[in-house]
Motif scaffolding. Structure first.
Motif, PDB file in Angstrom:
ATOM      1  N   GLY A 101       0.834  -1.189   0.000  1.00  9.16           N
ATOM      2  CA  GLY A 101       0.000   0.000   0.000  1.00  9.16           C
ATOM      3  C   GLY A 101       0.872   1.242   0.000  1.00  9.16           C
ATOM      4  N   CYS A 102       0.592   2.179  -0.887  1.00  6.20           N
ATOM      5  CA  CYS A 102       1.440   3.367  -1.070  1.00  6.20           C
ATOM      6  C   CYS A 102       0.698   4.632  -0.646  1.00  6.20           C
ATOM      7  N   ILE A 103       1.384   5.459   0.148  1.00  4.64           N
ATOM      8  CA  ILE A 103       0.820   6.707   0.667  1.00  4.64           C
ATOM      9  C   ILE A 103       1.818   7.829   0.415  1.00  4.64           C
ATOM     10  N   SER A 104       1.341   8.972  -0.059  1.00  5.89           N
ATOM     11  CA  SER A 104       2.204  10.145  -0.186  1.00  5.89           C
ATOM     12  C   SER A 104       1.543  11.336   0.490  1.00  5.89           C
ATOM     13  N   VAL A 105       2.365  12.179   1.077  1.00  4.43           N
ATOM     14  CA  VAL A 105       1.889  13.349   1.815  1.00  4.43           C
ATOM     15  C   VAL A 105       2.608  14.585   1.292  1.00  4.43           C
ATOM     16  N   ALA A 106       1.851  15.622   0.987  1.00  5.37           N
ATOM     17  CA  ALA A 106       2.462  16.850   0.472  1.00  5.37           C
ATOM     18  C   ALA A 106       1.599  18.045   0.828  1.00  5.37           C
ATOM     19  N   ARG A 107       2.185  19.212   0.754  1.00  5.03           N
ATOM     20  CA  ARG A 107       1.428  20.451   0.949  1.00  5.03           C
ATOM     21  C   ARG A 107       0.859  20.868  -0.404  1.00  5.03           C
ATOM     22  N   GLY A 108      -0.173  20.147  -0.820  1.00  2.39           N
ATOM     23  CA  GLY A 108      -0.783  20.393  -2.120  1.00  2.39           C
ATOM     24  C   GLY A 108      -0.962  19.098  -2.880  1.00  2.39           C
ATOM     25  N   CYS A 109      -1.963  19.076  -3.743  1.00  6.70           N
ATOM     26  CA  CYS A 109      -2.327  17.829  -4.427  1.00  6.70           C
ATOM     27  C   CYS A 109      -1.330  17.428  -5.509  1.00  6.70           C
ATOM     28  N   GLN A 110      -0.740  18.406  -6.209  1.00  3.59           N
ATOM     29  CA  GLN A 110       0.124  18.060  -7.334  1.00  3.59           C
ATOM     30  C   GLN A 110       1.356  17.297  -6.866  1.00  3.59           C
ATOM     31  N   GLY A 111       2.024  17.787  -5.826  1.00  5.50           N
ATOM     32  CA  GLY A 111       3.206  17.110  -5.315  1.00  5.50           C
ATOM     33  C   GLY A 111       2.884  15.735  -4.768  1.00  5.50           C
ATOM     34  N   ALA A 112       1.740  15.627  -4.088  1.00  8.11           N
ATOM     35  CA  ALA A 112       1.349  14.329  -3.532  1.00  8.11           C
ATOM     36  C   ALA A 112       1.102  13.320  -4.640  1.00  8.11           C
TER      37      ALA A 112
ATOM     38  N   VAL B 142      -3.043   6.266  -1.723  1.00  8.89           N
ATOM     39  CA  VAL B 142      -3.637   7.407  -1.016  1.00  8.89           C
ATOM     40  C   VAL B 142      -2.704   8.612  -1.040  1.00  8.89           C
ATOM     41  N   THR B 143      -3.234   9.745  -1.460  1.00  8.88           N
ATOM     42  CA  THR B 143      -2.527  11.015  -1.343  1.00  8.88           C
ATOM     43  C   THR B 143      -3.155  11.819  -0.216  1.00  8.88           C
ATOM     44  N   VAL B 144      -2.318  12.470   0.557  1.00  5.79           N
ATOM     45  CA  VAL B 144      -2.780  13.296   1.668  1.00  5.79           C
ATOM     46  C   VAL B 144      -2.222  14.701   1.469  1.00  5.79           C
ATOM     47  N   SER B 145      -3.081  15.676   1.351  1.00  7.03           N
ATOM     48  CA  SER B 145      -2.646  17.059   1.249  1.00  7.03           C
ATOM     49  C   SER B 145      -2.684  17.695   2.633  1.00  7.03           C
ATOM     50  N   THR B 146      -1.605  18.305   3.011  1.00  7.62           N
ATOM     51  CA  THR B 146      -1.537  18.947   4.329  1.00  7.62           C
ATOM     52  C   THR B 146      -1.937  20.411   4.280  1.00  7.62           C
TER      53      THR B 146
END
Length: 204
Positions: A114-125, A148-152
């Protein structure tokens, strides 16, 4: 009763309790509710020497990471997005999986990831998630259908009352469920290949 499957979480940053680490924990908690044993390798555990095949065996944390992956039935990886891709810390940790090249299950073989990415904004995530899934493919793992992408922006998890927080948590929990589900199906197939093959539709 068969032993529980083991799901290993990898991810975070050097800062303990980072948003990425918390996201991985949510997915692992969901896996735990499905009866899986879980282990998190995050925060300071990911501060490893730059991977060098000639020196990898000298790192205690590196050996622990490799042993955890080798024993895992499924994996959850979370990365903060750095300049649109996987963070150097997480990528370096994944490079240590090269130590499993001659294992009975090389690299991530036979495991859902399972892959998760977190960024300050949707494009980077989004771009970091794509890069992480590509790395998992290269390591012979099977990314779960859901990534799952998580925008902070705004930061999730701070309030359980916001709908966006609830949706993020539900996606992370579903990702954890998918990793466990695949691990259980893989175990059933390995134990009883004839029975499981009989369940496939004609022509599958």
């Amino acid at each position: 009763m068969s032993a529980a499957v083991t799901i290993v979480g990898i991810g975070g940053s050097a800062r303990p309790g980072s948003t990425t680490e918390r996201a991985v924990r949510i997915a692992l908690a969901a896996a735990g509710r499905r009866g899986a044993r879980t282990r998190l390798i995050g925060g300071p555990d990911l501060v490893l020497p730059l991977y060098d095949a000639a020196e990898a065996g000298r790192s205690v944390r590196g050996r622990e990471l490799v042993a955890a992956v080798a024993s895992a039935d499924g994996i959850v990886i979370g990365t903060p997005a750095y300049h649109g891709s996987v963070s150097g810390m997480v990528k370096n940790a994944l490079d240590y999986v090269e130590e499993l090249r001659a294992d009975g299950r090389p690299y991530f073989s036979e495991r859902a990831v399972g892959c998760i990415s977190v960024a300050r904004g949707c494009q980077g995530a989004g771009s970091a998630l794509a890069a992480l899934r590509a790395t998992v493919h290269a390591l012979r793992g099977w990314p779960t259908p859901l990534g799952v992408t998580v925008s902070t922006e705004p930061t999730p998890f701070d309030s359980g009352e916001r709908l966006d927080d609830l949706r993020t948590r539900e996606r992370l929990e579903l990702l954890g469920d998918q990793v466990v589900e695949f691990a259980l199906m893989r175990r059933a197939w390995t134990a009883h290949p004839e029975t499981e093959a009989a369940r496939l539709p004609p022509g599958a």
